[in-house]
Structures are given as C-alpha cells and as structure tokens.
Design an enzyme around this catalytic site. Structure first.
Site, PDB file in Angstrom:
ATOM      1  N   LYS A  16       6.449   6.602   4.268  1.00 24.48           N
ATOM      2  CA  LYS A  16       6.063   6.789   2.869  1.00 24.48           C
ATOM      3  C   LYS A  16       4.649   7.333   2.740  1.00 24.48           C
ATOM      4  O   LYS A  16       4.250   7.795   1.676  1.00 24.48           O
ATOM      5  CB  LYS A  16       6.194   5.474   2.109  1.00 24.48           C
ATOM      6  CG  LYS A  16       7.633   4.982   1.992  1.00 24.48           C
ATOM      7  CD  LYS A  16       7.727   3.697   1.201  1.00 24.48           C
ATOM      8  CE  LYS A  16       9.160   3.218   1.122  1.00 24.48           C
ATOM      9  NZ  LYS A  16       9.283   1.940   0.366  1.00 24.48           N
ATOM     10  N   GLY A  41       0.778  -1.237   0.000  1.00 21.99           N
ATOM     11  CA  GLY A  41       0.000   0.000   0.000  1.00 21.99           C
ATOM     12  C   GLY A  41       0.802   1.274   0.000  1.00 21.99           C
ATOM     13  O   GLY A  41       0.226   2.360  -0.135  1.00 21.99           O
ATOM     14  N   LYS A  45       5.090 -11.985 -13.558  1.00 19.57           N
ATOM     15  CA  LYS A  45       3.689 -11.552 -13.628  1.00 19.57           C
ATOM     16  C   LYS A  45       2.815 -12.654 -14.214  1.00 19.57           C
ATOM     17  O   LYS A  45       1.691 -12.890 -13.749  1.00 19.57           O
ATOM     18  CB  LYS A  45       3.585 -10.283 -14.477  1.00 19.57           C
ATOM     19  CG  LYS A  45       4.291  -9.072 -13.897  1.00 19.57           C
ATOM     20  CD  LYS A  45       3.710  -8.672 -12.558  1.00 19.57           C
ATOM     21  CE  LYS A  45       4.375  -7.408 -12.015  1.00 19.57           C
ATOM     22  NZ  LYS A  45       3.844  -7.037 -10.689  1.00 19.57           N
ATOM     23  N   SER A  57       3.448   1.598  -2.139  1.00 19.39           N
ATOM     24  CA  SER A  57       4.114   1.638  -3.437  1.00 19.39           C
ATOM     25  C   SER A  57       3.532   2.775  -4.283  1.00 19.39           C
ATOM     26  O   SER A  57       2.572   3.438  -3.884  1.00 19.39           O
ATOM     27  CB  SER A  57       3.926   0.305  -4.166  1.00 19.39           C
ATOM     28  OG  SER A  57       2.555   0.105  -4.485  1.00 19.39           O
ATOM     29  N   SER A  85       0.852  -6.174  -6.018  1.00 19.60           N
ATOM     30  CA  SER A  85       2.040  -6.864  -6.552  1.00 19.60           C
ATOM     31  C   SER A  85       3.240  -5.953  -6.737  1.00 19.60           C
ATOM     32  O   SER A  85       3.869  -5.961  -7.788  1.00 19.60           O
ATOM     33  CB  SER A  85       1.695  -7.519  -7.900  1.00 19.60           C
ATOM     34  OG  SER A  85       0.605  -8.375  -7.785  1.00 19.60           O
ATOM     35  N   ALA A  86       3.580  -5.155  -5.753  1.00 22.93           N
ATOM     36  CA  ALA A  86       4.704  -4.229  -5.886  1.00 22.93           C
ATOM     37  C   ALA A  86       5.931  -4.783  -5.173  1.00 22.93           C
ATOM     38  O   ALA A  86       5.891  -5.077  -3.983  1.00 22.93           O
ATOM     39  CB  ALA A  86       4.341  -2.862  -5.308  1.00 22.93           C
TER      40      ALA A  86
END
Length: 355
Positions: free
Chosen positions: A88, A57, A213, A59, A129-130
């Site tokens: 962040k 969350g 991916k 990213s 997916s980071a």
C-alpha cells in the site's frame, strides 16, 4: 513485532512495482505540491531529530499524514499489521528530499508489548484509528466498535509505558461530538470541542461508528489523565479528497449512517484530507507549549440540497439517503464550531457555520 525495512533500502522489485501502480493510477502531482517537495525541512531545531510513529499508517488518512510529516522533516515509523500492507506504500508519492527517513514495522495493535516495541525511540505517536470491516463489507459493526476501544486502550497504555514517547495525537471523529438527544431541553445548540455524543442515544440508534469513536476517545483521555501522558484529540468531519470513498469506504459509509438527521440538524460537515493532516501536525507542535485538549476539524458544512446531492453522487448513494426531501425539517438545529482549532492554526479554515 519485526522491522520490515527502511524506505531507502527497499528492493528494486518493490520500487518497480510501486512505479507501475502509480503510473496505472494516473497520479499526477499538482504544481503547488511540486513546490512543497523541494522545500527544506521546516521543523525547528528541537524537533529535527524527532522520530514519530503513525498507527494504521497505510490507511487513507495514515498515508497522507506520513507524507506530510516527512515533508516537514520528521523521521516516521509506520505500523502495519502484516507484510502484505507494505504494497500500500505504492500510494505514497516521493517526498523529493534525501533528508527524510521512513521505516515500517509490523505490530499487533491488540498486544501492548508489541506496541511498546514499535513505539520505542519515538518522541510522538499519531493514532489514526483506522479499521476496516473484517467481513469485507462497507460498514461498521458493534464488534468493530469494541475492537476500536480495546486498541485505543492498548495504544495509550503503550505510549504511557514507553519512556521516549512524550506526546500522543489521537484521531477521533466529529461523530463522537454531534449525536445529541434532541428531546433533552438542556442540549446546547453549539457543537464544539466540549461536546460529547450521547452514548445511550448512539446505542438506541445503533450508531456503532459514533459509539466506537466516543468510547475510544474517552478511554484515551482517561488513561492519559491517569498516567500523566500529553494527549490531544482531533475530531474530523467526514474526510474527503481524491477517491475518498473508494479508498476509505468503511469509515465513509459508517460516518453517514443517519445522514438525513445529521443534514437536517445542520451538522453534515466535511473536511479535506490535506487540512486534516495539517491540523494533526499543528496540534503536535503546539503540544510543546502544553496546548493539549480536543479539537473539532471541518472546512465545509453541507447546508443545501444541491451540496448534499453532490456528496451522494460522489459515493454512489441515493440522494434521499442524505437529504431526504424539502419537507425534511429538524426540530432542533445546531451550530458547528471549530473556533479552537482556528485559533491554534495560523490561518482561518472557516471557524463557525450556522444553518
């Protein structure tokens, strides 16, 4: 897993730190965003109490998605990996409404039990997916692809095992769709939501980002089908937006591996960050009506050398790395279609591009 804090109860020191960083970065709100921040919740009655969880969350995509969901009136839980990631959140702009609710939890994406605790009470999960390069380089290794698959498996198993979770939106990539073996005569000229990249081709060309991916998304679909979980996957093109390369270098560089071939095949597409997050919320709401499946998301196809050169300039890459020269012609060119997503969303976002 541990609950770090709710947004409204953050310390004054952290809030002061946040304001200093935002001021130092010279962040200015656009007028159209100002209007959105004063808008009341737009989710319907059935959704208004929904708590949603966003993995990764903090990213580039995750932060934008969290802000967007808060603006829509949802309560949001962010998963972070360590307490330092809380800083962040300084990149988030205030939503300007007392109705929003944001909490942050620490969870280990490689531990199913930790994820189940993080998902508890959430109606939906957005797995963005980071991942960053553990070696500190702007690249994506074969080992990172393996980690991505393991994490996808854990997230899906945790979603399926958590009774409150009814839906999952999985962020994949257009790279999981577009790497085709041109030598195969049966290859379709249209790349759309039904297309999958060739796994053997990705391995042969060492396209680890595409392979990660591809395998992660296929793993997600396998588990969703086995466990009866509602799943939607979004396959965005190269995500662009404010400082996209500086804030998202690993994914940007990894996506552009083999850029000359992507460009010559007519598949070098981009999508604005704002449109990606809008697509996420749109498909989530549509899942109420069983509108699941895969969706390709892009809003621009780079079809000229000048456009390719502009992209190269934005990320500080030699233009030859993207567009080569004028004689760089492909043996097999493709069409890229996101018609399915266009039909889902209420307004067109450029449905078919052909070069």
């Amino acid at each position: 897993m541990g609950v770090v804090r709710k947004w409204e109860s953050r310390t004054e020191e952290l809030e002061a730190f946040r304001r200093q960083l935002v001021a130092a970065a010279g962040i200015h709100r656009r007028k159209d965003d100002e209007g959105r921040r004063t808008t009341k919740t737009v989710v319907d009655d059935e959704e208004e109490r929904a708590l949603l969880c966003v993995t990764s969350g903090v990213s580039y995509l995750g932060l934008a998605l969290v802000n967007h969901l808060l603006l829509l009136g949802y309560s949001v839980r962010i998963i972070i990996h360590n307490p330092e990631d809380i800083e962040k959140l300084s990149e988030m702009e205030p939503c300007g409404t007392s109705e929003h609710n944001l909490e942050v939890v620490i969870a280990n994406l490689t531990d199913i039990d930790s994820l189940e605790k993080a998902f508890e009470g959430c109606r939906g999960v957005f797995h963005t997916s980071a991942f960053t390069d553990p070696a500190g380089l702007s690249g994506y290794t074969k080992s990172m692809a393996e980690i991505e698959v393991r994490v996808a498996e854990n997230v899906m198993e945790a979603c399926a095992s958590t009774s409150s979770v009814k839906r999952c939106v999985f962020t994949s990539s257009l790279s999981a769709c577009m790497w085709q073996n041109n030598a195969q005569s049966e290859t379709s000229p249209v790349i759309n939501h039904e297309s999958w990249s060739s796994e053997s081709f990705c391995i042969e060309k060492k396209l680890w980002y595409a392979l990660g991916k591809l395998r992660a998304e296929k793993t997600a679909w396998r588990i969703a089908n086995e466990r009866g979980l509602k799943l939607t996957s979004i396959c965005p093109a190269l995500i662009t937006g404010p400082e996209f390369y500086q804030r998202n270098p690993t994914a940007t560089i990894a996506y552009l591996k083999g850029a000359q071939e992507i460009y010559s095949n007519g598949l070098l597409a981009t999508v604005d960050l704002k449109k990606v997050v809008e697509a996420h919320s749109s498909v989530f709401k549509a899942m109420n009506n069983n509108a699941c499946g895969r969706y390709i998301c892009f809003d621009n196809v780079i079809g000229t050398q000048s456009e390719a050169e502009n992209l190269a300039k934005e990320i500080g890459m030699p233009k030859e790395k993207i567009c080569g020269d004028e004689s760089n012609n492909s043996l097999h060119r493709f069409e890229l279609s996101n018609e399915k997503l266009c039909r889902l969303m209420s307004r067109p976002i450029r449905c078919i591009s052909e070069y």
